[in-house]
Motif scaffolding. Structure first.
Motif, PDB file in Angstrom:
ATOM      1  N   LEU A 130       0.805  -1.228   0.000  1.00  0.00           N
ATOM      2  CA  LEU A 130       0.000   0.000   0.000  1.00  0.00           C
ATOM      3  C   LEU A 130       0.836   1.274   0.000  1.00  0.00           C
ATOM      4  O   LEU A 130       0.330   2.348  -0.297  1.00  0.00           O
ATOM      5  CB  LEU A 130      -0.934   0.002   1.206  1.00  0.00           C
ATOM      6  CG  LEU A 130      -2.076  -0.995   1.141  1.00  0.00           C
ATOM      7  CD1 LEU A 130      -2.727  -1.159   2.497  1.00  0.00           C
ATOM      8  CD2 LEU A 130      -3.088  -0.559   0.102  1.00  0.00           C
ATOM      9  N   ALA A 131       2.106   1.165   0.335  1.00  0.00           N
ATOM     10  CA  ALA A 131       2.962   2.355   0.459  1.00  0.00           C
ATOM     11  C   ALA A 131       3.011   3.184  -0.816  1.00  0.00           C
ATOM     12  O   ALA A 131       2.998   4.414  -0.762  1.00  0.00           O
ATOM     13  CB  ALA A 131       4.368   1.953   0.879  1.00  0.00           C
ATOM     14  N   ARG A 153      15.445  -0.891   7.463  1.00  0.00           N
ATOM     15  CA  ARG A 153      14.927  -1.882   6.509  1.00  0.00           C
ATOM     16  C   ARG A 153      13.503  -1.532   6.090  1.00  0.00           C
ATOM     17  O   ARG A 153      13.143  -1.638   4.916  1.00  0.00           O
ATOM     18  CB  ARG A 153      14.964  -3.280   7.123  1.00  0.00           C
ATOM     19  CG  ARG A 153      14.452  -4.347   6.202  1.00  0.00           C
ATOM     20  CD  ARG A 153      14.678  -5.742   6.799  1.00  0.00           C
ATOM     21  NE  ARG A 153      13.928  -6.711   6.038  1.00  0.00           N
ATOM     22  CZ  ARG A 153      12.964  -7.452   6.532  1.00  0.00           C
ATOM     23  NH1 ARG A 153      12.636  -7.370   7.803  1.00  0.00           N
ATOM     24  NH2 ARG A 153      12.311  -8.301   5.770  1.00  0.00           N
ATOM     25  N   LEU A 154      12.683  -1.080   7.042  1.00  0.00           N
ATOM     26  CA  LEU A 154      11.315  -0.676   6.723  1.00  0.00           C
ATOM     27  C   LEU A 154      11.315   0.522   5.774  1.00  0.00           C
ATOM     28  O   LEU A 154      10.551   0.555   4.805  1.00  0.00           O
ATOM     29  CB  LEU A 154      10.546  -0.340   8.000  1.00  0.00           C
ATOM     30  CG  LEU A 154       9.110   0.150   7.821  1.00  0.00           C
ATOM     31  CD1 LEU A 154       8.246  -0.893   7.134  1.00  0.00           C
ATOM     32  CD2 LEU A 154       8.520   0.533   9.166  1.00  0.00           C
ATOM     33  N   ILE A 155      12.187   1.483   6.018  1.00  0.00           N
ATOM     34  CA  ILE A 155      12.294   2.653   5.130  1.00  0.00           C
ATOM     35  C   ILE A 155      12.694   2.214   3.730  1.00  0.00           C
ATOM     36  O   ILE A 155      12.094   2.638   2.730  1.00  0.00           O
ATOM     37  CB  ILE A 155      13.296   3.679   5.695  1.00  0.00           C
ATOM     38  CG1 ILE A 155      12.759   4.303   6.980  1.00  0.00           C
ATOM     39  CG2 ILE A 155      13.611   4.764   4.660  1.00  0.00           C
ATOM     40  CD1 ILE A 155      13.777   5.130   7.742  1.00  0.00           C
ATOM     41  N   GLU A 156      13.699   1.376   3.634  1.00  0.00           N
ATOM     42  CA  GLU A 156      14.179   0.912   2.328  1.00  0.00           C
ATOM     43  C   GLU A 156      13.096   0.159   1.567  1.00  0.00           C
ATOM     44  O   GLU A 156      12.905   0.377   0.369  1.00  0.00           O
ATOM     45  CB  GLU A 156      15.411   0.027   2.505  1.00  0.00           C
ATOM     46  CG  GLU A 156      16.640   0.792   2.955  1.00  0.00           C
ATOM     47  CD  GLU A 156      17.788  -0.104   3.400  1.00  0.00           C
ATOM     48  OE1 GLU A 156      17.589  -1.338   3.544  1.00  0.00           O
ATOM     49  OE2 GLU A 156      18.897   0.439   3.614  1.00  0.00           O
ATOM     50  N   ARG A 157      12.373  -0.717   2.242  1.00  0.00           N
ATOM     51  CA  ARG A 157      11.315  -1.500   1.577  1.00  0.00           C
ATOM     52  C   ARG A 157      10.159  -0.597   1.156  1.00  0.00           C
ATOM     53  O   ARG A 157       9.575  -0.802   0.092  1.00  0.00           O
ATOM     54  CB  ARG A 157      10.832  -2.622   2.480  1.00  0.00           C
ATOM     55  CG  ARG A 157      11.933  -3.639   2.695  1.00  0.00           C
ATOM     56  CD  ARG A 157      11.556  -5.044   2.876  1.00  0.00           C
ATOM     57  NE  ARG A 157      10.459  -5.565   2.124  1.00  0.00           N
ATOM     58  CZ  ARG A 157       9.730  -6.594   2.543  1.00  0.00           C
ATOM     59  NH1 ARG A 157       9.984  -7.167   3.699  1.00  0.00           N
ATOM     60  NH2 ARG A 157       8.748  -7.061   1.804  1.00  0.00           N
ATOM     61  N   THR A 158       9.836   0.388   1.979  1.00  0.00           N
ATOM     62  CA  THR A 158       8.753   1.315   1.641  1.00  0.00           C
ATOM     63  C   THR A 158       9.125   2.130   0.407  1.00  0.00           C
ATOM     64  O   THR A 158       8.329   2.274  -0.520  1.00  0.00           O
ATOM     65  CB  THR A 158       8.452   2.260   2.825  1.00  0.00           C
ATOM     66  OG1 THR A 158       8.068   1.471   3.955  1.00  0.00           O
ATOM     67  CG2 THR A 158       7.351   3.237   2.497  1.00  0.00           C
ATOM     68  N   GLU A 159      10.346   2.640   0.377  1.00  0.00           N
ATOM     69  CA  GLU A 159      10.786   3.431  -0.774  1.00  0.00           C
ATOM     70  C   GLU A 159      10.911   2.584  -2.030  1.00  0.00           C
ATOM     71  O   GLU A 159      10.599   3.049  -3.132  1.00  0.00           O
ATOM     72  CB  GLU A 159      12.095   4.139  -0.448  1.00  0.00           C
ATOM     73  CG  GLU A 159      11.898   5.257   0.576  1.00  0.00           C
ATOM     74  CD  GLU A 159      13.191   5.905   1.028  1.00  0.00           C
ATOM     75  OE1 GLU A 159      14.290   5.388   0.731  1.00  0.00           O
ATOM     76  OE2 GLU A 159      13.090   6.943   1.712  1.00  0.00           O
TER      77      GLU A 159
END
Length: 185
Positions: A130-131, A153-159
């Motif tokens: 959904l990001a 890791r969450l930031i990288e996956r979201t981007e």
């Protein structure tokens, strides 16, 4: 942050692990936003834990929860401008990945602000999916619990999914020094 020019804005709250307080914060932000300037706000409840969504939690707290629309998937809270979706995902209304864009676009057309309460990355990849559909995302981290590498890791996956993390909420901060001592410092 750059936002899409047409329709309502879409803000996603996401965390890396269960228990960081994403759902509580999303509900608080939705209530505050709905109380200001009578903005029409929708909280989309994605894969709530134990399949108890925000509408059910609000009903247990004594709020009036009334179904609106023919499909019965959206609930108005206390005859205000706050609306909550039925739980979407596990055990609730199932939406295939290819239909998420349509759900978000319909919400954007009918509401001034759409808040997405995403499940933690540890439990589901729905938040990452959904990001890219949200205008912006806020990452929730639990003080003294969430490791920096996990947050990164969450930031990288979201981007990588086309999303944009615009900030972080440090939740559940513990004051190790009593507050009265802070006032004297």
């Amino acid at each position: 942050s750059t936002t899409k020019p047409a329709g309502g804005r879409v803000l996603q709250l996401i965390g890396s692990s269960s228990g960081e307080g994403v759902s509580s914060l999303a509900l608080d932000i939705a209530a505050i936003a709905a109380s200001h300037e009578a903005r029409k706000v929708l909280l989309i409840d994605v894969e709530p834990q134990l399949n108890e969504g925000a509408a059910s939690a609000l009903a247990h707290r004594g709020h009036t929860v009334a179904g609106v629309g023919a499909e019965g998937r959206t609930f108005q809270i206390d005859q205000s401008s706050l609306y909550v979706s039925a739980p979407i995902g596990a055990g609730g209304m199932l939406v295939s990945e290819d239909r998420w864009g349509q759900v978000i676009d319909n919400a954007r057309a009918n509401f001034d602000l759409v808040l997405i309460d995403s499940p933690p990355l540890q439990r589901s990849s729905a938040g990452i999916e959904l990001a890219g559909l949200a205008d912006m995302s806020l990452m929730v981290v639990e003080a003294e619990v969430t490791r920096a590498s996990v947050a990164l890791r969450l930031i990288e996956r979201t981007e990588a999914a086309g999303g944009e993390i615009i900030g972080a909420i440090l939740n559940k901060r513990v004051f190790h020094i009593p507050r009265f001592i802070y006032s004297r410092l």
